[in-house]
Motif scaffolding. Sequence first.
Motif, short mmCIF file in Angstrom:
data_model
loop_
_atom_site.label_atom_id
_atom_site.label_comp_id
_atom_site.label_asym_id
_atom_site.label_seq_id
_atom_site.Cartn_x
_atom_site.Cartn_y
_atom_site.Cartn_z
N CYS A 135 0.92 -1.07 -0.01
CA CYS A 135 -0.04 0.03 -0.11
C CYS A 135 0.79 1.11 -0.02
N ARG A 136 2.15 1.26 0.11
CA ARG A 136 3.01 2.33 0.33
C ARG A 136 2.83 3.17 -0.81
N ASN A 137 2.65 2.88 -2.17
CA ASN A 137 2.64 3.78 -3.14
C ASN A 137 1.21 3.94 -3.56
N LEU A 138 0.18 3.87 -2.77
CA LEU A 138 -1.10 4.25 -3.11
C LEU A 138 -1.31 6.01 -2.65
N PRO A 139 -2.28 6.77 -3.37
CA PRO A 139 -2.19 8.05 -2.80
C PRO A 139 -2.70 8.09 -1.30
N PRO A 140 -2.50 9.03 -0.60
CA PRO A 140 -2.62 8.98 0.84
C PRO A 140 -4.11 8.68 1.20
N GLN A 141 -5.03 9.33 0.52
CA GLN A 141 -6.52 9.05 0.81
C GLN A 141 -6.91 7.36 0.67
N GLN A 142 -6.10 6.77 -0.12
CA GLN A 142 -6.36 5.24 -0.47
C GLN A 142 -5.59 4.60 0.35
N ARG A 143 -4.61 4.88 1.09
CA ARG A 143 -3.80 3.95 1.88
C ARG A 143 -4.72 3.33 3.00
N LYS A 144 -5.57 4.29 3.48
CA LYS A 144 -6.29 3.44 4.75
C LYS A 144 -7.10 2.24 4.27
N TRP A 145 -7.83 2.70 3.01
CA TRP A 145 -8.74 1.59 2.52
C TRP A 145 -7.98 0.59 2.12
N GLY A 146 -6.95 0.65 1.42
CA GLY A 146 -5.92 -0.57 1.12
C GLY A 146 -5.56 -1.29 2.15
N VAL A 147 -5.15 -0.77 3.40
CA VAL A 147 -5.01 -1.53 4.53
C VAL A 147 -5.92 -2.23 5.26
N ILE A 148 -7.45 -1.59 5.36
CA ILE A 148 -8.36 -2.23 5.89
C ILE A 148 -9.02 -3.24 4.88
N TRP A 149 -8.98 -3.02 3.67
CA TRP A 149 -9.51 -4.21 2.71
C TRP A 149 -8.59 -5.35 2.58
N GLY A 150 -7.29 -4.93 2.63
CA GLY A 150 -6.11 -5.97 2.66
C GLY A 150 -6.36 -6.91 3.96
N ALA A 151 -6.33 -6.19 5.05
CA ALA A 151 -6.33 -6.81 6.50
C ALA A 151 -7.67 -7.83 6.47
N ALA A 152 -8.65 -7.28 6.06
CA ALA A 152 -9.97 -7.98 6.12
C ALA A 152 -9.98 -9.07 5.38
N GLY A 153 -9.58 -8.98 4.03
CA GLY A 153 -9.71 -10.13 3.14
C GLY A 153 -8.67 -11.25 3.66
N ALA A 154 -7.46 -10.82 4.17
CA ALA A 154 -6.43 -11.80 4.86
C ALA A 154 -7.18 -12.41 5.90
N VAL A 155 -7.75 -11.85 6.65
CA VAL A 155 -8.46 -12.56 8.02
C VAL A 155 -9.62 -13.65 7.47
N VAL A 156 -10.42 -13.01 6.50
CA VAL A 156 -11.57 -14.09 6.11
C VAL A 156 -10.91 -15.34 5.26
N LEU A 157 -9.82 -14.99 4.51
CA LEU A 157 -9.11 -16.10 3.89
C LEU A 157 -8.33 -16.91 5.12
N ARG A 158 -8.07 -16.40 5.71
CA ARG A 158 -7.25 -17.42 6.93
C ARG A 158 -8.18 -18.01 7.70
N ILE A 159 -9.35 -17.48 8.15
CA ILE A 159 -10.43 -18.15 8.58
C ILE A 159 -10.87 -19.62 7.68
N ILE A 160 -11.09 -19.43 6.52
CA ILE A 160 -11.30 -20.40 5.65
C ILE A 160 -10.29 -21.43 5.36
N LEU A 161 -9.06 -20.81 5.34
CA LEU A 161 -7.73 -21.95 5.24
C LEU A 161 -7.69 -22.83 6.43
N THR A 162 -7.96 -22.22 7.68
CA THR A 162 -7.78 -22.92 8.93
C THR A 162 -8.66 -24.39 8.86
#
Length: 199
Positions: free
Chosen positions: A6-33
């Motif tokens: 997310c480091r190269n995203l425009p500042p206003q999009q960084r927050k959403w990149g982090v939030i959606w990335g983290a949420a997607g990773a957690v959902v995927l981890r639940i499924i994988l488990t």
Amino acid sequence: VIALACRNLPPQQRKWGVIWGAAGAVVLRIILTFFAVALLDLPWLKIVGGLLLLWIGVKLIAEDEGEGHEEVQASHKLLGAVRTVIIADLVMSLDNVIGVAAAAKGSVFLLVFGLVVSIPLVIAGSQLIMKAIERFPILVLAGGGLLGYVAGEMAVTDRAAEGWINAHAPWLHWALPIACIVLVIAVAQFLKGRRGEPS
């Protein structure tokens, strides 16, 4: 990975990149488990995952860091950053989900609760690392190199290769992860050099 992606995203999009990335990773981890034991039993899976992780490490270091994003490009980059986070987490979760499943002791509630609680920690940590990357760009190389190390570690513990490595080349357990660090950084710097960017 979230901070690097997310480091190269425009500042206003960084927050959403982090939030959606983290949420997607957690959902995927639940499924994988739920499929963790069966997944880790498949030969060649970790080797393929390791190769994918090498590519992600190279991509994150060599990624264009130019300014002046147009709005349309920025929107596509947000989706690209989220996709990179989810793919990297999928690959790196293969070992980790076993520990998560074991700690939850079969309780779906504990599993989901623990992973959901981790979301704010991941988001806060990602923001701190992004600030550190802005101040110390060398951390981009370190992060890409770390992904290379993890890729090498995964490959030498794959079911298809581990027996042969333990019997004939146990030194690969430390040599391959180090070689993968060098490989990721060297390939990324080569790609940046071909584009005329400073290494």
